[in-house]
Scaffold this active site. Structure first.
Site, short mmCIF file in Angstrom:
data_model
loop_
_atom_site.label_atom_id
_atom_site.label_comp_id
_atom_site.label_asym_id
_atom_site.label_seq_id
_atom_site.Cartn_x
_atom_site.Cartn_y
_atom_site.Cartn_z
N SER A 173 27.95 -22.53 57.01
CA SER A 173 27.97 -22.37 55.56
C SER A 173 28.47 -20.94 55.12
CB SER A 173 26.74 -22.53 54.98
OG SER A 173 26.71 -21.97 53.67
N PHE A 187 23.08 -32.40 49.10
CA PHE A 187 22.85 -33.18 48.05
C PHE A 187 21.32 -33.48 47.79
CE2 PHE A 187 23.54 -36.22 44.54
CZ PHE A 187 24.91 -36.24 44.39
N ALA A 189 25.00 -33.38 54.01
CA ALA A 189 24.06 -32.28 53.85
C ALA A 189 24.44 -31.86 52.39
CB ALA A 189 24.06 -31.70 54.80
N ASN A 221 31.02 -24.11 45.79
CA ASN A 221 29.41 -23.80 45.41
C ASN A 221 29.13 -22.50 46.34
OD1 ASN A 221 27.25 -24.42 47.74
ND2 ASN A 221 29.10 -25.56 48.15
N ARG A 222 27.95 -21.78 45.68
CA ARG A 222 27.34 -20.68 46.51
C ARG A 222 25.89 -20.78 46.44
NH1 ARG A 222 30.44 -17.56 42.41
NH2 ARG A 222 29.03 -17.00 40.77
N MET A 223 25.34 -22.12 46.89
CA MET A 223 24.01 -22.31 46.48
C MET A 223 23.10 -21.37 47.40
SD MET A 223 24.27 -24.66 44.29
CE MET A 223 22.54 -25.50 44.58
N ASN A 266 23.63 -26.28 61.61
CA ASN A 266 24.64 -25.90 60.58
C ASN A 266 24.91 -24.27 60.72
OD1 ASN A 266 26.22 -25.36 58.35
ND2 ASN A 266 24.63 -25.71 56.83
N ASN A 322 32.65 -28.51 57.18
CA ASN A 322 31.82 -27.93 56.20
C ASN A 322 32.91 -27.75 54.68
OD1 ASN A 322 29.81 -26.74 54.37
ND2 ASN A 322 28.72 -26.26 56.40
N LYS A 361 18.68 -31.77 49.31
CA LYS A 361 18.30 -30.81 50.45
C LYS A 361 16.78 -30.89 50.82
CE LYS A 361 21.40 -27.17 48.63
NZ LYS A 361 22.27 -26.60 49.66
N ASN A 372 27.87 -19.25 52.61
CA ASN A 372 26.96 -18.86 51.68
C ASN A 372 25.51 -18.12 52.10
OD1 ASN A 372 28.68 -19.60 49.59
ND2 ASN A 372 27.82 -21.68 49.85
N THR A 373 25.62 -17.73 53.41
CA THR A 373 24.44 -17.17 54.09
C THR A 373 25.19 -15.98 54.73
OG1 THR A 373 22.95 -18.89 54.15
CG2 THR A 373 22.72 -17.04 55.62
N LYS A 394 27.53 -28.51 63.11
CA LYS A 394 28.30 -28.69 61.98
C LYS A 394 29.48 -27.40 61.83
CE LYS A 394 28.69 -29.95 57.26
NZ LYS A 394 28.00 -30.44 55.87
N PHE A 425 21.48 -22.10 50.42
CA PHE A 425 20.30 -22.71 50.99
C PHE A 425 19.16 -22.61 50.39
CE2 PHE A 425 22.32 -21.97 55.63
CZ PHE A 425 23.14 -23.05 55.66
N TYR A 458 30.33 -36.32 49.89
CA TYR A 458 29.81 -35.23 48.90
C TYR A 458 30.25 -35.13 47.66
CZ TYR A 458 26.39 -31.54 47.24
OH TYR A 458 25.42 -31.03 46.88
C1 LIG Z 1 27.05 -28.09 45.94
C2 LIG Z 1 27.24 -28.32 47.46
C3 LIG Z 1 26.20 -27.93 48.59
C4 LIG Z 1 26.26 -28.13 49.92
N1 LIG Z 1 25.30 -27.92 50.61
C5 LIG Z 1 25.34 -27.91 51.90
C6 LIG Z 1 24.21 -27.52 52.74
O1 LIG Z 1 23.15 -27.58 52.43
N2 LIG Z 1 24.46 -27.76 54.02
C7 LIG Z 1 25.55 -28.18 54.58
O2 LIG Z 1 25.89 -28.42 55.70
N3 LIG Z 1 26.72 -28.74 53.89
C8 LIG Z 1 26.45 -28.38 52.51
N4 LIG Z 1 27.47 -28.75 51.81
C9 LIG Z 1 28.79 -29.30 52.28
C10 LIG Z 1 29.11 -30.60 52.48
O3 LIG Z 1 27.98 -31.39 53.10
C11 LIG Z 1 30.37 -31.03 52.85
O4 LIG Z 1 30.26 -30.75 54.54
C12 LIG Z 1 31.38 -30.60 52.31
O5 LIG Z 1 31.01 -30.48 50.92
C13 LIG Z 1 32.82 -31.19 52.53
O6 LIG Z 1 32.81 -32.50 52.07
P1 LIG Z 1 33.26 -33.02 50.56
O7 LIG Z 1 34.70 -32.52 50.35
O8 LIG Z 1 33.07 -34.63 50.60
O9 LIG Z 1 32.41 -32.31 49.69
C14 LIG Z 1 27.64 -28.56 50.36
C15 LIG Z 1 28.57 -28.97 49.45
C16 LIG Z 1 28.35 -28.83 48.20
C17 LIG Z 1 29.67 -29.35 47.36
#
Ligand SMILES: Cc1cc2nc3c(=O)[nH]c(=O)nc-3n(C[C@H](O)[C@H](O)[C@H](O)COP(=O)(O)O)c2cc1C
Length: 317
Positions: free
Chosen positions: A164, A48, A46, A95-97, A161, A228, A50, A166-167, A199, A99, A296
């Site tokens: 995160s 990538f 999740a 990241n601190r996108m 989820n 996450n 969105k 970031n919320t 998650k 959502f 991711y």
């Molecule tokens: C830029 C970015 C945005 C992400 N956005 C979400 C998200 O919207 N929802 C979510 O459940 N996880 C999000 N994740 C977390 C990833 O889905 C994953 O759980 C986490 O990055 C660990 O895996 P990785 O080390 O392969 O990146 C995000 C990760 C990154 C790097």
């Protein structure tokens, strides 16, 4: 990613064909997990895609499933930019996108349109749900419920989820009473019994994870996604420090430990995610008991070659 937007049906068919040739004996990589058939166990995590803008592209690149979102009840812009930072010294990303997404109604309309065409992927599509920033924490369950009811006919599995960073306050939904209420609210309307997953963060204590497992079993959730991003930034060099969630290589070991902990305590399937950069990293997750894995940050650094490497190693021709 803009070049993928126009990926038409012909291009998709070509990519599928090419992929079938690149991946030897793809059929033997099939898995059946929570009642769904996965052509292979390597998925897109999740965050990538969105808004499901390029959903038809992922199958052709070799993935066995894709998870869209996080989607919230209301459309929201996310945090101000910059909000995504590479930390190449440690193969990480912060990241601190926050959502950023088009909201449940708009994404539901997009998915409905796509389903009406022959471009809907043939692999399972997960929909990851979160809480809108403006919604107070004590109304969180209603926010998830709104999104789920709009989208329940459109996804193959769903993810709550609650992890995160970031919320503000979101991760407190992992506490037992809040999680109990959230699971009860959503499962009460999950009449077609779509697989519902949760998650979790890598930063939970073992006791907190055990609380989550008890609720997953009592509310009959179908699975757990671990994990996450982490709020532990001790691996980040001083000059790269940023607020946000850290992903990639620094989260790999902890994510694997969490998966192992869960699978030693329950038969509920786990999707393993966190720091997979190679076939060996993927194997580590499967050895820990993961039924499926997601990529991711490794995919950011290595691209589609990573998927092929993992698939070949899973089942050498
Ligand atoms: C830029 C970015 C945005 C992400 N956005 C979400 C998200 O919207 N929802 C979510 O459940 N996880 C999000 N994740 C977390 C990833 O889905 C994953 O759980 C986490 O990055 C660990 O895996 P990785 O080390 O392969 O990146 C995000 C990760 C990154 C790097």
């Amino acid at each position: 990613m803009a070049f993928l937007h126009g990926l038409g049906p012909l291009m998709q068919a070509w990519a599928r064909e090419k992929n079938a040739r690149l991946v030897p004996s793809a059929a033997t990589k099939e898995r059946e997990v929570f009642g769904l058939k996965f052509p292979n166990p390597v998925g897109l995590a999740a965050g990538f895609d969105k808004n499901a803008l390029v959903l038809p592209a992922w199958e052709g690149l070799g993935f066995g499933f894709a998870e869209i979102g996080t989607i919230t009840a209301r459309a929201q812009p996310g945090n101000p930019k910059p909000r995504l930072f590479r930390v190449p010294e440690i193969s990480g990303v912060i990241n601190r996108m926050g959502f950023n997404n088009d909201g449940a109604d708009a994404v539901a309309a997009r998915l409905k349109k796509l389903r009406a065409t022959d471009r809907w992927p043939r692999f399972p599509v997960g929909i990851n749900l979160g809480k809108s920033k403006v919604t107070p924490l004590d109304e969180a369950a209603a926010d998830y419920l709104h999104s789920f009811t709009r989208m329940r006919d459109l996804g193959d599995y769903f993810v709550l989820n609650v992890s995160s960073p970031n919320t503000p306050g979101l991760r407190s939904l992992q506490d037992r009473p809040a999680l109990d209420a959230l699971f009860a609210t959503v499962q009460a309307v999950n009449i077609s019994q779509k697989p519902m997953l949760v998650k979790i963060a890598p930063d939970l204590t073992w006791e907190a994870i055990d609380d989550v497992l008890a609720l997953v079993e009592s509310h009959r959730l179908a699975g757990i996604i671990a994990t996450n991003t982490t709020i532990d930034h001790s691996a980040v060099p001083e000059h790269r420090r940023q607020t946000g969630g850290l992903s990639g290589a620094p989260v790999r070991t902890r994510s694997t430990e969490v998966i192992r902990h869960i699978t030693s305590r329950t038969k509920v399937p786990v999707i393993g995610v966190g720091g997979i950069f190679s076939a060996d990293d993927a194997r580590e997750k499967f050895d820990a008991g993961a039924a499926l894995i997601q990529l991711y940050t490794g995919y950011i650094y290595r691209g589609p070659a990573l998927i092929m490497e993992i698939l070949r190693a899973l089942n050498p021709a």
